[in-house]
Motif scaffolding. Structure first.
Motif, PDB file in Angstrom:
ATOM      1  N   THR A 106      40.084  32.151  44.046  1.00 16.93           N
ATOM      2  CA  THR A 106      40.587  33.160  43.108  1.00 16.93           C
ATOM      3  C   THR A 106      39.597  34.301  42.891  1.00 16.93           C
ATOM      4  O   THR A 106      39.934  35.306  42.266  1.00 16.93           O
ATOM      5  CB  THR A 106      40.911  32.536  41.733  1.00 16.93           C
ATOM      6  N   GLY A 107      38.376  34.139  43.376  1.00 18.58           N
ATOM      7  CA  GLY A 107      37.351  35.158  43.194  1.00 18.58           C
ATOM      8  C   GLY A 107      36.594  35.023  41.894  1.00 18.58           C
ATOM      9  O   GLY A 107      35.626  35.746  41.654  1.00 18.58           O
ATOM     10  N   GLU A 108      37.000  34.105  41.048  1.00 18.17           N
ATOM     11  CA  GLU A 108      36.362  33.927  39.747  1.00 18.17           C
ATOM     12  C   GLU A 108      34.873  33.619  39.877  1.00 18.17           C
ATOM     13  O   GLU A 108      34.051  34.164  39.153  1.00 18.17           O
ATOM     14  CB  GLU A 108      37.081  32.793  38.998  1.00 18.17           C
ATOM     15  N   ALA A 109      34.512  32.765  40.828  1.00 14.92           N
ATOM     16  CA  ALA A 109      33.110  32.399  41.028  1.00 14.92           C
ATOM     17  C   ALA A 109      32.310  33.525  41.672  1.00 14.92           C
ATOM     18  O   ALA A 109      31.082  33.516  41.638  1.00 14.92           O
ATOM     19  CB  ALA A 109      33.008  31.144  41.893  1.00 14.92           C
ATOM     20  N   LEU A 110      33.005  34.487  42.248  1.00 11.08           N
ATOM     21  CA  LEU A 110      32.339  35.557  42.986  1.00 11.08           C
ATOM     22  C   LEU A 110      32.050  36.790  42.143  1.00 11.08           C
ATOM     23  O   LEU A 110      31.388  37.715  42.606  1.00 11.08           O
ATOM     24  CB  LEU A 110      33.187  35.943  44.206  1.00 11.08           C
ATOM     25  N   VAL A 111      32.537  36.800  40.890  1.00 11.24           N
ATOM     26  CA  VAL A 111      32.299  37.931  39.998  1.00 11.24           C
ATOM     27  C   VAL A 111      30.795  38.042  39.742  1.00 11.24           C
ATOM     28  O   VAL A 111      30.130  37.062  39.417  1.00 11.24           O
ATOM     29  CB  VAL A 111      33.061  37.756  38.663  1.00 11.24           C
ATOM     30  N   GLY A 112      30.265  39.220  39.963  1.00 10.48           N
ATOM     31  CA  GLY A 112      28.843  39.448  39.750  1.00 10.48           C
ATOM     32  C   GLY A 112      27.986  39.082  40.952  1.00 10.48           C
ATOM     33  O   GLY A 112      26.780  39.277  40.937  1.00 10.48           O
ATOM     34  N   GLU A 113      28.602  38.533  41.976  1.00  8.12           N
ATOM     35  CA  GLU A 113      27.885  38.206  43.211  1.00  8.12           C
ATOM     36  C   GLU A 113      28.025  39.385  44.173  1.00  8.12           C
ATOM     37  O   GLU A 113      28.686  40.364  43.873  1.00  8.12           O
ATOM     38  CB  GLU A 113      28.442  36.921  43.833  1.00  8.12           C
ATOM     39  N   HIS A 114      27.453  39.248  45.344  1.00  7.09           N
ATOM     40  CA  HIS A 114      27.493  40.331  46.333  1.00  7.09           C
ATOM     41  C   HIS A 114      28.941  40.631  46.707  1.00  7.09           C
ATOM     42  O   HIS A 114      29.743  39.723  46.915  1.00  7.09           O
ATOM     43  CB  HIS A 114      26.687  39.945  47.573  1.00  7.09           C
ATOM     44  N   GLU A 115      29.290  41.922  46.785  1.00 13.44           N
ATOM     45  CA  GLU A 115      30.677  42.331  47.043  1.00 13.44           C
ATOM     46  C   GLU A 115      31.204  41.855  48.388  1.00 13.44           C
ATOM     47  O   GLU A 115      32.408  41.707  48.573  1.00 13.44           O
ATOM     48  CB  GLU A 115      30.835  43.850  46.914  1.00 13.44           C
ATOM     49  N   ARG A 116      30.322  41.571  49.348  1.00 17.43           N
ATOM     50  CA  ARG A 116      30.788  41.099  50.659  1.00 17.43           C
ATOM     51  C   ARG A 116      31.530  39.764  50.546  1.00 17.43           C
ATOM     52  O   ARG A 116      32.370  39.441  51.381  1.00 17.43           O
ATOM     53  CB  ARG A 116      29.632  41.000  51.654  1.00 17.43           C
ATOM     54  N   LEU A 117      31.229  38.995  49.500  1.00 19.70           N
ATOM     55  CA  LEU A 117      31.908  37.714  49.311  1.00 19.70           C
ATOM     56  C   LEU A 117      33.381  37.922  48.976  1.00 19.70           C
ATOM     57  O   LEU A 117      34.254  37.243  49.516  1.00 19.70           O
ATOM     58  CB  LEU A 117      31.214  36.902  48.214  1.00 19.70           C
ATOM     59  N   GLN A 118      33.661  38.868  48.090  1.00 17.02           N
ATOM     60  CA  GLN A 118      35.055  39.157  47.745  1.00 17.02           C
ATOM     61  C   GLN A 118      35.775  39.781  48.927  1.00 17.02           C
ATOM     62  O   GLN A 118      36.942  39.497  49.167  1.00 17.02           O
ATOM     63  CB  GLN A 118      35.165  40.045  46.510  1.00 17.02           C
ATOM     64  N   VAL A 119      35.081  40.609  49.690  1.00 16.68           N
ATOM     65  CA  VAL A 119      35.671  41.188  50.904  1.00 16.68           C
ATOM     66  C   VAL A 119      36.076  40.064  51.853  1.00 16.68           C
ATOM     67  O   VAL A 119      37.167  40.071  52.429  1.00 16.68           O
ATOM     68  CB  VAL A 119      34.687  42.175  51.580  1.00 16.68           C
ATOM     69  N   ARG A 120      35.212  39.083  51.989  1.00 17.17           N
ATOM     70  CA  ARG A 120      35.510  37.957  52.886  1.00 17.17           C
ATOM     71  C   ARG A 120      36.695  37.143  52.384  1.00 17.17           C
ATOM     72  O   ARG A 120      37.526  36.696  53.177  1.00 17.17           O
ATOM     73  CB  ARG A 120      34.271  37.081  53.026  1.00 17.17           C
ATOM     74  N   MET A 121      36.801  36.952  51.078  1.00 15.71           N
ATOM     75  CA  MET A 121      37.970  36.222  50.542  1.00 15.71           C
ATOM     76  C   MET A 121      39.236  37.039  50.762  1.00 15.71           C
ATOM     77  O   MET A 121      40.289  36.476  51.063  1.00 15.71           O
ATOM     78  CB  MET A 121      37.789  35.889  49.058  1.00 15.71           C
ATOM     79  N   ASN A 122      39.145  38.349  50.629  1.00 19.21           N
ATOM     80  CA  ASN A 122      40.303  39.200  50.911  1.00 19.21           C
ATOM     81  C   ASN A 122      40.731  39.056  52.366  1.00 19.21           C
ATOM     82  O   ASN A 122      41.929  39.008  52.670  1.00 19.21           O
ATOM     83  CB  ASN A 122      40.003  40.658  50.580  1.00 19.21           C
TER      84      ASN A 122
END
Length: 190
Positions: A106-122
């Motif tokens: 859901t991206g919840e754990a990735l908030v405040g982490e490096h943006e590449r992580l959310q890009v990878r989940m996308n």
């Protein structure tokens, strides 16, 4: 007895995933993770250069698990409609069995982490939607009309799944993602 190569790395990822399962979860620090494992923060950094790399390890696990299962579904099920149904159900069942991973999905754990992580989940979701679309195209081969639009239907199914994952996380893992799926199948077109 010395540890096998990668064993400590796996223990770190398992501890991180376990910490993400807490119903009243808040952000995880490397200090809290080190305390959970009863090691120093320096010991964590011997295996991972950053906390972002730890989350990348969890994302890799998700990708390998989901797409490995998706490939098996495609190999064993020839009916595209049934493939799409099994794909959706598999994603929901994976989430139910791995609640800590839901916070990553859901991206919840990735908030405040490096943006590449959310890009990878996308990218993960783009790939999963493409897998659904491929199955649905197989199901509607040669048929025309808006009810046979594989892209639109794959998008709707993905959004349904993401909603189920968010409800699961927001309920403190009380509302199971597969809850009601059998009854909702007809509304989803299965």
């Amino acid at each position: 007895m010395p540890r096998a190569k990668g064993e400590r790395r796996l223990e770190i990822l398992q501890a991180l995933a376990h910490m993400l399962e807490a119903p009243k979860w808040t952000g995880i620090t490397t200090a809290a993770l080190a305390k959970q494992l009863e090691v120093s923060e320096a010991a964590l950094y011997r295996h991972f250069a950053s906390k972002a790399q730890m989350y990348e390890g969890l994302i890799e696990f998700i990708e390998q698990s989901i797409f490995g299962l998706a490939n098996r579904i495609a190999e064993t099920e020839t009916d595209g409609r049934r493939q799409a149904e099994h794909l959706l159900e598999m994603l929901l069942a994976f989430a139910e069995k791995n609640p800590g991973m839901v916070r990553v999905l859901t991206g919840e754990a990735l908030v405040g982490e490096h943006e590449r992580l959310q890009v990878r989940m996308n990218q993960f979701y783009d790939r999963f939607e493409a897998t659904l679309k491929q199955a649905l195209r197989l199901a509607t081969r040669g048929e025309a009309g808006p009810e046979h639009d594989a892209a639109a239907r794959a998008g709707a199914l993905l959004r349904y799944a993401i909603g189920c994952l968010h409800l699961y996380a927001k309920s403190g893992f009380a509302r199971k993602p597969t809850e009601g799926f059998a009854a909702q199948r007809p509304q989803l077109g299965f």
